[in-house]
Design an enzyme around this catalytic site. Sequence first.
Site, mmCIF file in Angstrom:
data_model
loop_
_atom_site.group_PDB
_atom_site.id
_atom_site.type_symbol
_atom_site.label_atom_id
_atom_site.label_comp_id
_atom_site.label_asym_id
_atom_site.label_seq_id
_atom_site.Cartn_x
_atom_site.Cartn_y
_atom_site.Cartn_z
ATOM 1 N N GLY A 50 3.179 2.566 6.566
ATOM 2 C CA GLY A 50 2.133 1.733 7.160
ATOM 3 C C GLY A 50 0.986 2.512 7.773
ATOM 4 N N ASP B 63 0.834 -1.199 0.000
ATOM 5 C CA ASP B 63 0.000 0.000 0.000
ATOM 6 C C ASP B 63 0.882 1.268 0.000
ATOM 7 O OD1 ASP B 63 -1.983 1.790 0.329
ATOM 8 O OD2 ASP B 63 -2.810 0.983 2.184
ATOM 9 N N TYR C 216 4.321 3.440 1.982
ATOM 10 C CA TYR C 216 5.426 3.408 2.945
ATOM 11 C C TYR C 216 5.012 4.129 4.226
ATOM 12 C CZ TYR C 216 7.937 1.807 -1.098
ATOM 13 O OH TYR C 216 8.296 1.059 -2.185
ATOM 14 N N GLY D 89 -10.858 -1.598 18.665
ATOM 15 C CA GLY D 89 -9.607 -2.354 18.761
ATOM 16 C C GLY D 89 -9.096 -2.735 17.384
ATOM 17 N N HIS E 272 14.242 25.993 34.420
ATOM 18 C CA HIS E 272 13.087 26.702 34.979
ATOM 19 C C HIS E 272 12.707 27.834 34.038
ATOM 20 C CE1 HIS E 272 10.371 28.479 37.891
ATOM 21 N NE2 HIS E 272 10.922 29.656 37.635
ATOM 22 N N ALA F 198 3.521 2.022 17.789
ATOM 23 C CA ALA F 198 4.547 2.174 16.761
ATOM 24 C C ALA F 198 5.960 2.022 17.325
ATOM 25 C CB ALA F 198 4.391 3.540 16.097
ATOM 26 N N TYR G 11 -8.111 4.492 23.528
ATOM 27 C CA TYR G 11 -7.371 5.719 23.233
ATOM 28 C C TYR G 11 -7.699 6.288 21.853
ATOM 29 C CZ TYR G 11 -3.601 3.913 20.157
ATOM 30 O OH TYR G 11 -2.885 3.408 19.110
HETATM 31 C C1 LIG Z 1 -5.920 6.147 14.616
HETATM 32 C C2 LIG Z 1 -4.670 5.525 15.150
HETATM 33 C C3 LIG Z 1 -3.827 6.264 15.945
HETATM 34 C C4 LIG Z 1 -2.664 5.701 16.439
HETATM 35 N N1 LIG Z 1 -1.858 6.474 17.228
HETATM 36 C C5 LIG Z 1 -0.709 5.943 17.707
HETATM 37 C C6 LIG Z 1 0.170 6.739 18.480
HETATM 38 O O1 LIG Z 1 -0.078 7.923 18.734
HETATM 39 N N2 LIG Z 1 1.327 6.170 18.934
HETATM 40 C C7 LIG Z 1 1.637 4.858 18.670
HETATM 41 O O2 LIG Z 1 2.690 4.390 19.110
HETATM 42 N N3 LIG Z 1 0.814 4.075 17.943
HETATM 43 C C8 LIG Z 1 -0.341 4.591 17.441
HETATM 44 N N4 LIG Z 1 -1.157 3.815 16.665
HETATM 45 C C9 LIG Z 1 -0.778 2.394 16.438
HETATM 46 C C10 LIG Z 1 0.293 2.306 15.337
HETATM 47 O O3 LIG Z 1 -0.212 2.870 14.158
HETATM 48 C C11 LIG Z 1 0.662 0.853 15.107
HETATM 49 O O4 LIG Z 1 1.054 0.268 16.323
HETATM 50 C C12 LIG Z 1 1.817 0.739 14.125
HETATM 51 O O5 LIG Z 1 1.488 1.313 12.886
HETATM 52 C C13 LIG Z 1 2.192 -0.734 13.926
HETATM 53 O O6 LIG Z 1 3.266 -0.813 13.057
HETATM 54 P P1 LIG Z 1 3.503 -2.117 12.172
HETATM 55 O O7 LIG Z 1 4.755 -1.856 11.400
HETATM 56 O O8 LIG Z 1 3.413 -3.310 13.011
HETATM 57 O O9 LIG Z 1 2.246 -2.197 11.183
HETATM 58 P P2 LIG Z 1 1.548 -1.178 10.210
HETATM 59 O O10 LIG Z 1 1.903 0.220 10.501
HETATM 60 O O11 LIG Z 1 0.103 -1.548 10.230
HETATM 61 O O12 LIG Z 1 2.185 -1.526 8.800
HETATM 62 C C14 LIG Z 1 1.988 -2.764 8.191
HETATM 63 C C15 LIG Z 1 2.217 -2.589 6.703
HETATM 64 O O13 LIG Z 1 2.207 -3.877 6.096
HETATM 65 C C16 LIG Z 1 1.569 -3.792 4.833
HETATM 66 N N5 LIG Z 1 1.138 -5.138 4.478
HETATM 67 C C17 LIG Z 1 0.212 -5.901 5.113
HETATM 68 N N6 LIG Z 1 0.123 -7.110 4.528
HETATM 69 C C18 LIG Z 1 1.004 -7.102 3.505
HETATM 70 C C19 LIG Z 1 1.381 -8.067 2.530
HETATM 71 N N7 LIG Z 1 0.843 -9.288 2.521
HETATM 72 N N8 LIG Z 1 2.309 -7.733 1.619
HETATM 73 C C20 LIG Z 1 2.884 -6.503 1.621
HETATM 74 N N9 LIG Z 1 2.566 -5.556 2.519
HETATM 75 C C21 LIG Z 1 1.650 -5.854 3.453
HETATM 76 C C22 LIG Z 1 0.444 -2.801 5.076
HETATM 77 O O14 LIG Z 1 -0.009 -2.224 3.865
HETATM 78 C C23 LIG Z 1 1.123 -1.798 5.998
HETATM 79 O O15 LIG Z 1 1.703 -0.747 5.268
HETATM 80 C C24 LIG Z 1 -2.324 4.355 16.131
HETATM 81 C C25 LIG Z 1 -3.167 3.592 15.312
HETATM 82 C C26 LIG Z 1 -4.328 4.167 14.829
HETATM 83 C C27 LIG Z 1 -5.209 3.335 13.946
#
Ligand SMILES: Cc1cc2nc3c(=O)[nH]c(=O)nc-3n(C[C@H](O)[C@H](O)[C@H](O)COP(=O)(O)OP(=O)(O)OC[C@H]3O[C@@H](n4cnc5c(N)ncnc54)[C@H](O)[C@@H]3O)c2cc1C
Length: 474
Positions: free
Chosen positions: A45, A41, A43, A277, A450, A326, A189
């Site tokens: 995520g 999708d 870069y 969730g 301060h 993240a 959250y």
């Molecule tokens: C509204 C919202 C607010 C948030 N706010 C925070 C915050 O303030 N602080 C924080 O720490 N976390 C926050 N999070 C959580 C955070 O976004 C996730 O914990 C984090 O993005 C997880 O990272 P990841 O690399 O595991 O997965 P993701 O960021 O979900 O990335 C996974 C990637 O894998 C790709 N992918 C999936 N399957 C395939 C496949 N088969 N082949 C190729 N590519 C694939 C997807 O397209 C995606 O780009 C928030 C989440 C949401 C929804």
Amino acid sequence: MVVGDIATGTDVLVIGAGPGGYVAAIRAGQLDLDVTLVEKDAYGGTCLNHGCIPSKALITATGVAHEAGNAEAMGIHADPAIDMGGMMEWKDGVVDQLTGGVEKLCKANGVNLVEGIAEFDGENRARVAHGGDGQGSESIEFEHAIVATGSRPVEIPGFEFDGERVVSSREALSLESVPDSLVIVGAGYIGMELAGVFAKLGTDVTVVEMLDEALVGFADDLAKPVVDGMEDLGVEIRLGEAASDWEETGDGISVTTETDEGEETNYDCEKVLVAVGRQPVTDTLNLEAIGLEPDENGFLQTDDRARTDVENVFAVGDVAGEPMLAHKGMKEGQVAAEVVAGEASALDYQAVPAAVFTEPEIGTVGMTEAEAEEAGFEPAVGQMPFRASGRALTTGHTDGFVRIVADAESGFVLGGQIVGPEASELIAEIGLAIELGATLEDVAATIHTHPTLSEAVHEAAENALGHAIHTLNR
Ligand SMILES: Cc1cc2nc3c(=O)[nH]c(=O)nc-3n(C[C@H](O)[C@H](O)[C@H](O)COP(=O)(O)OP(=O)(O)OC[C@H]3O[C@@H](n4cnc5c(N)ncnc54)[C@H](O)[C@@H]3O)c2cc1C
């Protein structure tokens, strides 16, 4: 393998370019490994495109408008007008800058970028289906794989996302116009952060939560100021009510909730945002091909080196379990790459911070007082209210406090909980103290600038030691 396919080879195949995957890929590149990163999708995520960054951009923008419109006490009289198109354009610009940055950093670190959907196709092989017309697929042979496919929002029965009436956080962060009214299902959250954004945009917001508390997992005295702050913004929070159904009305929808006792309530609104969730994306990877089985919730189990049950396959980020944050994924990505490169790297979760970007903010790290007791410590606890902080008074935000938890015997800092202005930033100091094995005396001996909010951390440490100057000692 499909007949005619030529397999390319790589030391490390990373699937998914979110914070877990792109960090793993960049670190692997820095360690001179041949690394291929597949993304279907965009870069960055969920975090960069549909999560942390766009939500924080909108929290800031709506916060600026709200502050400006509510600053009479500071002698400022303003009635800010919100241009939703302009706000979204600015937010999208921030996202584009960061996603472009990730792509550049990957390339600069020698990461081979492949666009497409990856799935396993044999013990050491994956197939990547390229999107678009007739672009076909390719086969990639790997020595090691790092699964970083992240998570997707959970749907609840009867509330399948249609992107129009029933939306997830992803659509909510890209709405073209401000809804008059919104029901948010879930007071976690994400639900609470977005409730604040829409309330500040002028939407009539109702949050329904099936449990009897909002922000479950955070201590009551941290959640309460946030709930109060939401109510001050006009958000109605209904606890103990589960969303059970919805139907179209003349010009909107009506959402029905039910209590445990079977009592029903209907809420008329323009849209319903379901934020109950997230679930790991492991069902589309053909994991059987490598002999890997997720647990009953879809997560991949890993050891302290981010390694799954299959020797050469690692899992990082949301797929590797809670907390789905993240920064936890970034750390896991870094460790996985270092382990693949043969370094003695390991995960240590004693100081994973968490923040909620509401008004006031929450920041937590390490142990609470109860957790410290459970772990066999006799906790020494110090607290500093922001109403006694000179800097907090000058910002107009004095709700909340800093709490520091330490081991009374050794003085080692074990944890901290903050609710109040800049809690998401301030918590880093307590995290660092835990990581460095600092004591209360170390924090108290550190001269803090301060007037700053961080003085409240210093003061809380002195309070735990029984000699705070600017607040009464316990
Ligand atoms: C509204 C919202 C607010 C948030 N706010 C925070 C915050 O303030 N602080 C924080 O720490 N976390 C926050 N999070 C959580 C955070 O976004 C996730 O914990 C984090 O993005 C997880 O990272 P990841 O690399 O595991 O997965 P993701 O960021 O979900 O990335 C996974 C990637 O894998 C790709 N992918 C999936 N399957 C395939 C496949 N088969 N082949 C190729 N590519 C694939 C997807 O397209 C995606 O780009 C928030 C989440 C949401 C929804």
